[in-house]
Design an enzyme around this catalytic site. Structure first.
Site, PDB file in Angstrom:
ATOM      1  N   TYR A  22       0.792  -1.234   0.000  1.00  0.00           N
ATOM      2  CA  TYR A  22       0.000   0.000   0.000  1.00  0.00           C
ATOM      3  C   TYR A  22       0.823   1.282   0.000  1.00  0.00           C
ATOM      4  O   TYR A  22       0.260   2.366  -0.036  1.00  0.00           O
ATOM      5  CB  TYR A  22      -0.955  -0.004   1.201  1.00  0.00           C
ATOM      6  CG  TYR A  22      -1.912  -1.168   1.163  1.00  0.00           C
ATOM      7  CD1 TYR A  22      -2.949  -1.208   0.236  1.00  0.00           C
ATOM      8  CD2 TYR A  22      -1.770  -2.244   2.027  1.00  0.00           C
ATOM      9  CE1 TYR A  22      -3.824  -2.285   0.183  1.00  0.00           C
ATOM     10  CE2 TYR A  22      -2.640  -3.328   1.985  1.00  0.00           C
ATOM     11  CZ  TYR A  22      -3.659  -3.335   1.060  1.00  0.00           C
ATOM     12  OH  TYR A  22      -4.520  -4.404   1.004  1.00  0.00           O
ATOM     13  N   ASN A  72     -13.059   3.704  -2.448  1.00  0.00           N
ATOM     14  CA  ASN A  72     -12.194   2.562  -2.158  1.00  0.00           C
ATOM     15  C   ASN A  72     -12.815   1.892  -0.938  1.00  0.00           C
ATOM     16  O   ASN A  72     -12.601   2.323   0.191  1.00  0.00           O
ATOM     17  CB  ASN A  72     -10.755   2.994  -1.875  1.00  0.00           C
ATOM     18  CG  ASN A  72      -9.836   1.807  -1.676  1.00  0.00           C
ATOM     19  OD1 ASN A  72     -10.283   0.693  -1.411  1.00  0.00           O
ATOM     20  ND2 ASN A  72      -8.540   2.052  -1.781  1.00  0.00           N
ATOM     21  N   HIS A  78     -15.259  -6.924  -1.631  1.00  0.00           N
ATOM     22  CA  HIS A  78     -15.426  -8.347  -1.935  1.00  0.00           C
ATOM     23  C   HIS A  78     -16.536  -9.007  -1.137  1.00  0.00           C
ATOM     24  O   HIS A  78     -16.876 -10.158  -1.402  1.00  0.00           O
ATOM     25  CB  HIS A  78     -14.108  -9.079  -1.663  1.00  0.00           C
ATOM     26  CG  HIS A  78     -12.907  -8.282  -2.041  1.00  0.00           C
ATOM     27  ND1 HIS A  78     -12.574  -8.006  -3.349  1.00  0.00           N
ATOM     28  CD2 HIS A  78     -11.989  -7.641  -1.271  1.00  0.00           C
ATOM     29  CE1 HIS A  78     -11.481  -7.256  -3.371  1.00  0.00           C
ATOM     30  NE2 HIS A  78     -11.109  -7.022  -2.128  1.00  0.00           N
ATOM     31  N   ASP A  85     -25.414  -2.390  -2.981  1.00  0.00           N
ATOM     32  CA  ASP A  85     -26.795  -1.907  -3.145  1.00  0.00           C
ATOM     33  C   ASP A  85     -26.869  -0.388  -3.016  1.00  0.00           C
ATOM     34  O   ASP A  85     -27.621   0.270  -3.737  1.00  0.00           O
ATOM     35  CB  ASP A  85     -27.720  -2.561  -2.125  1.00  0.00           C
ATOM     36  CG  ASP A  85     -28.024  -4.021  -2.429  1.00  0.00           C
ATOM     37  OD1 ASP A  85     -27.713  -4.482  -3.549  1.00  0.00           O
ATOM     38  OD2 ASP A  85     -28.570  -4.706  -1.533  1.00  0.00           O
ATOM     39  N   HIS A  98      -8.716   1.042  -6.211  1.00  0.00           N
ATOM     40  CA  HIS A  98      -7.931   0.205  -5.302  1.00  0.00           C
ATOM     41  C   HIS A  98      -6.468   0.573  -5.482  1.00  0.00           C
ATOM     42  O   HIS A  98      -6.016   0.804  -6.603  1.00  0.00           O
ATOM     43  CB  HIS A  98      -8.143  -1.282  -5.597  1.00  0.00           C
ATOM     44  CG  HIS A  98      -9.554  -1.699  -5.396  1.00  0.00           C
ATOM     45  ND1 HIS A  98     -10.096  -1.870  -4.145  1.00  0.00           N
ATOM     46  CD2 HIS A  98     -10.539  -1.921  -6.288  1.00  0.00           C
ATOM     47  CE1 HIS A  98     -11.362  -2.202  -4.273  1.00  0.00           C
ATOM     48  NE2 HIS A  98     -11.662  -2.228  -5.564  1.00  0.00           N
ATOM     49  N   ILE A  99      -5.762   0.615  -4.395  1.00  0.00           N
ATOM     50  CA  ILE A  99      -4.342   0.953  -4.420  1.00  0.00           C
ATOM     51  C   ILE A  99      -3.542  -0.190  -5.022  1.00  0.00           C
ATOM     52  O   ILE A  99      -2.676   0.017  -5.863  1.00  0.00           O
ATOM     53  CB  ILE A  99      -3.873   1.309  -2.995  1.00  0.00           C
ATOM     54  CG1 ILE A  99      -4.595   2.578  -2.533  1.00  0.00           C
ATOM     55  CG2 ILE A  99      -2.365   1.465  -2.930  1.00  0.00           C
ATOM     56  CD1 ILE A  99      -4.467   2.876  -1.054  1.00  0.00           C
TER      57      ILE A  99
END
Length: 151
Positions: A22, A72, A78, A85, A98-99
């Site tokens: 990260y 993010n 996941h 929703d 996403h990094i």
């Protein structure tokens, strides 16, 4: 143009958490760089480790004049049908970021419950993934017709 950046769980630990994946810069240090690079955007930032707070923020910004959301959702990408929703329900377009390259990681990280409800997904470019998402929103800004202008 108002854009909200929403970060999910554990992203408050950027710069300290698994720096090989990260990076070594916190989002709090990166945000001023984004604001300087995009003065024409009014950037708001929100981070939470709690699913319900992320959903509440999506509802708040998704119907209140924001032109876009950079999301993010971290590990909730996941697992959270509820966040997916919420993204599907709101008016503001969402770009998923996403990094890390989620497709080059563990099997469970290779799927996103959010992606089908987003304008697009950007992953694997470190913190630059956020900058790329903001460039997308800038591309939507109406331009005067002329050389190089989109019709």
């Amino acid at each position: 143009m108002k854009i909200c950046i929403i970060n999910g769980p554990n992203l408050n630990l950027l710069g300290r958490r698994e720096t090989s994946i990260y990076g070594s810069k916190s989002f709090e240090l990166f945000l001023p760089e984004l604001k300087d690079a995009f003065p024409e955007l009014e950037l708001e930032y929100f981070q939470s480790n709690h699913e319900g707070q992320i959903i509440d923020k999506l509802h708040e910004t998704g119907f209140s004049g924001y032109k876009g959301i950079v999301l993010n959702a971290g590990g909730y990408t996941h697992t959270s049908v509820a966040i997916a929703d919420a993204v599907a329900a709101i008016e503001a377009p969402v770009v998923e970021v996403h990094i890390s390259n989620i497709f080059g990681r563990e099997e469970f990280r290779k799927s996103s419950l959010l992606a089908k409800h987003c304008k697009g997904s950007i992953s694997g470019f470190g913190l630059e993934s956020y900058r790329l998402a903001l460039h997308y929103f800038l591309s939507l800004k109406p331009r005067k017709l002329g050389f190089g202008a989109h019709k």
